[in-house]
Design an enzyme around this catalytic site. Sequence first.
Site, PDB file in Angstrom:
ATOM      1  N   GLY A 267       0.761  -1.291  -0.356  1.00 17.57           N
ATOM      2  CA  GLY A 267       0.108   0.090   0.127  1.00 17.57           C
ATOM      3  C   GLY A 267       0.621   0.917   0.189  1.00 17.57           C
ATOM      4  O   GLY A 267       2.223   0.773   0.360  1.00 17.57           O
TER       5      GLY A 267
ATOM      6  N   TYR B 258       4.086  -2.659   2.531  1.00 13.43           N
ATOM      7  CA  TYR B 258       3.313  -2.453   3.928  1.00 13.43           C
ATOM      8  C   TYR B 258       3.105  -3.246   4.802  1.00 13.43           C
ATOM      9  O   TYR B 258       3.302  -2.818   5.932  1.00 13.43           O
ATOM     10  CB  TYR B 258       1.815  -2.057   2.898  1.00 13.43           C
ATOM     11  CG  TYR B 258       1.789  -1.293   3.750  1.00 13.43           C
ATOM     12  CD1 TYR B 258       1.929   0.825   4.474  1.00 13.43           C
ATOM     13  CD2 TYR B 258       0.156  -1.338   4.391  1.00 13.43           C
ATOM     14  CE1 TYR B 258       1.083   0.542   5.349  1.00 13.43           C
ATOM     15  CE2 TYR B 258      -0.389  -0.739   5.094  1.00 13.43           C
ATOM     16  CZ  TYR B 258       0.269  -0.072   6.708  1.00 13.43           C
ATOM     17  OH  TYR B 258      -0.457   0.777   7.113  1.00 13.43           O
TER      18      TYR B 258
ATOM     19  N   SER C 261     -27.174  -7.400 -23.216  1.00 12.03           N
ATOM     20  CA  SER C 261     -26.633  -6.834 -24.347  1.00 12.03           C
ATOM     21  C   SER C 261     -26.260  -7.249 -25.527  1.00 12.03           C
ATOM     22  O   SER C 261     -25.629  -6.586 -25.765  1.00 12.03           O
ATOM     23  CB  SER C 261     -25.464  -5.746 -23.727  1.00 12.03           C
ATOM     24  OG  SER C 261     -24.480  -6.717 -23.299  1.00 12.03           O
TER      25      SER C 261
ATOM     26  N   GLY D 149     -23.169  -8.746 -25.167  1.00 14.68           N
ATOM     27  CA  GLY D 149     -21.504  -8.695 -24.659  1.00 14.68           C
ATOM     28  C   GLY D 149     -21.326  -9.741 -23.809  1.00 14.68           C
ATOM     29  O   GLY D 149     -22.898 -10.391 -23.471  1.00 14.68           O
ATOM     30  N   VAL D 150     -20.153  -9.986 -23.725  1.00 12.91           N
ATOM     31  CA  VAL D 150     -19.701 -11.622 -23.308  1.00 12.91           C
ATOM     32  C   VAL D 150     -20.399 -11.481 -21.658  1.00 12.91           C
ATOM     33  O   VAL D 150     -20.416 -12.777 -20.925  1.00 12.91           O
ATOM     34  CB  VAL D 150     -18.531 -11.572 -22.753  1.00 12.91           C
ATOM     35  CG1 VAL D 150     -17.802 -10.067 -22.966  1.00 12.91           C
ATOM     36  CG2 VAL D 150     -18.037 -12.846 -22.697  1.00 12.91           C
TER      37      VAL D 150
ATOM     38  N   SER E 217     -22.708 -10.142 -19.629  1.00 13.38           N
ATOM     39  CA  SER E 217     -24.392 -10.569 -19.734  1.00 13.38           C
ATOM     40  C   SER E 217     -24.662 -11.789 -20.647  1.00 13.38           C
ATOM     41  O   SER E 217     -25.453 -12.788 -20.095  1.00 13.38           O
ATOM     42  CB  SER E 217     -25.591  -9.578 -20.288  1.00 13.38           C
ATOM     43  OG  SER E 217     -24.971  -9.388 -21.596  1.00 13.38           O
TER      44      SER E 217
END
Length: 509
Positions: free
Chosen positions: A51, A79, A219, A221-222, A224
């Site tokens: 971090g 960190y 949609s 797309g992959v 959905s």
Amino acid sequence: MILIIDFGSQFNQLIARRVRELNIYCRIVPPDIKINDIKSINPEGIILSGGPSSIYEKKSPKADKKIFSLGIPVLGICYGMQFMINSLGGRVKKAKRREYGYAELNIRKMDGIFRKINKNTTSWMSHGDSIEKLPAGFSVIASTSNTRIAAAENLKKSFYGLQFHPEVEHTPRGKTMLRNFLVGICGCKRTWTMKNFAAHSISQIQETVGDKKVILGLSGGVDSSVSALLIHKAIGRHLTCIFVDNGLLRKNEAKRLKETLNKHLKINIKFISAGNKFITALKGITDPEKKRKIIGKIFMDVFELEAKKIKHVEFLAQGTLYPDIIESQSAFGGPTSVIKSHHNVGGLPLKMKLLLIEPLKYLFKDEVRRLGATLGLEESLVWRQPFPGPGLAIRIIGKITRKRLSLLREIDAILLEEIKTAGYYRKLWQSFAILLPIKSVGIMGDARTYENIAAIRAVTSKDAMTADWARLPHKLLGHISNRIINEVQGVNRVVYDISSKPPSTIEWE
Ligand code: XMP
């Protein structure tokens, strides 16, 4: 499962990737996770991430120190190591300057986390503070010329600390170190595969949903598509998908998607053609965020209207992915979340009083693709490049008209065809055309022209958080430009976008 406590390092997602590449499941959690939650998750090991803070800062992130009394192996990175050493009674020295870059590691004990690793190996450092004194029970297991305590272990408790970053590629044996910790020290079995994930996820969906009904906005797309397939495998006809054609899709895309989805996903799908509504509402609008808001609102209205026609719906499924979740829970808040108001169906569950199911929310994009392939999703859907919800509306800079939509569709179709033919489609995160709101002078034959300019954007990326412009071959770019100018009437100039994200974004609006 392995828990990764997120102290805000830019490499956190990489740690998760590395663990999962070893077929071990892991989750990234915020530092304020309650000890009882950790107990109920019952992880086989805990990784404390790096971090940007110093433990001397008042507001530096801290985890509950009781994690060191759970009897679970802990690996602290950078960190994370300093937090562990400080919590257990050691001393961390405040830095005068940062150590950044390659450092030769001298390993004293080629066992445990350094099993099968040579005495000298390269490590990647990026730290300010360093460890000055170890707590009781710890010993130094590696040093560099700058950092005496570059790695430490408490053998009895299985606590390990690495001052360098094993998760980055600049530490060539880092993956072996992580495997040593996960398999050798934590005793994890390497059984996490997409097949197992699917089986587990399907039974979880069945348990959650019972005999209720689920709706999902498809949609094409992959994300959905894979969500739909997974949920369909779990509950069959109790899932209804709604596909809204907003009139802002690419050339022939609505038609082609409809055919593929119908043929390929034997799922309940309602196709709604609503292009007129969207295009009318967008008339005269030039502001990108206004465009998004209008599109988002109409989408919700259309979706809600259709969803209400289905009886007994109690769940809304969304294809949320893991980077979105990590972003919103990160110790320092998501850096990109407010840059663009990404259009999704986020407002719907509240409005319609629906419960959310997000079966992909712990997966990265490439894991979703692998899951899709495992579930038998057609290649063209598995490998589809992402396409934004507002579609071509945010790629026509300025006012959207039917004429400009069809102009951009022609330009974009040529680009896509050439990218596919040249074998670049899968190598690129996204490739698309943008229509600019200015004209420029050209010459065609003997005549002066004053026509539109098309821009081409092609980027490589792993998760869209950062992206680099693709170094496409000049020959290919030249060919694309020639074809667009020759074949699309109304365009006399093509430019290539050579900016990366950040500071630019992938989309132009
Ligand atoms: P930017 O342009 O922010 O894009 O670098 C990152 C990724 O998000 C997509 N994108 C969107 N997706 N609605 C979406 O569904 C949006 O409004 C939207 N804006 C950008 C973009 O295509 C890229 O993959």
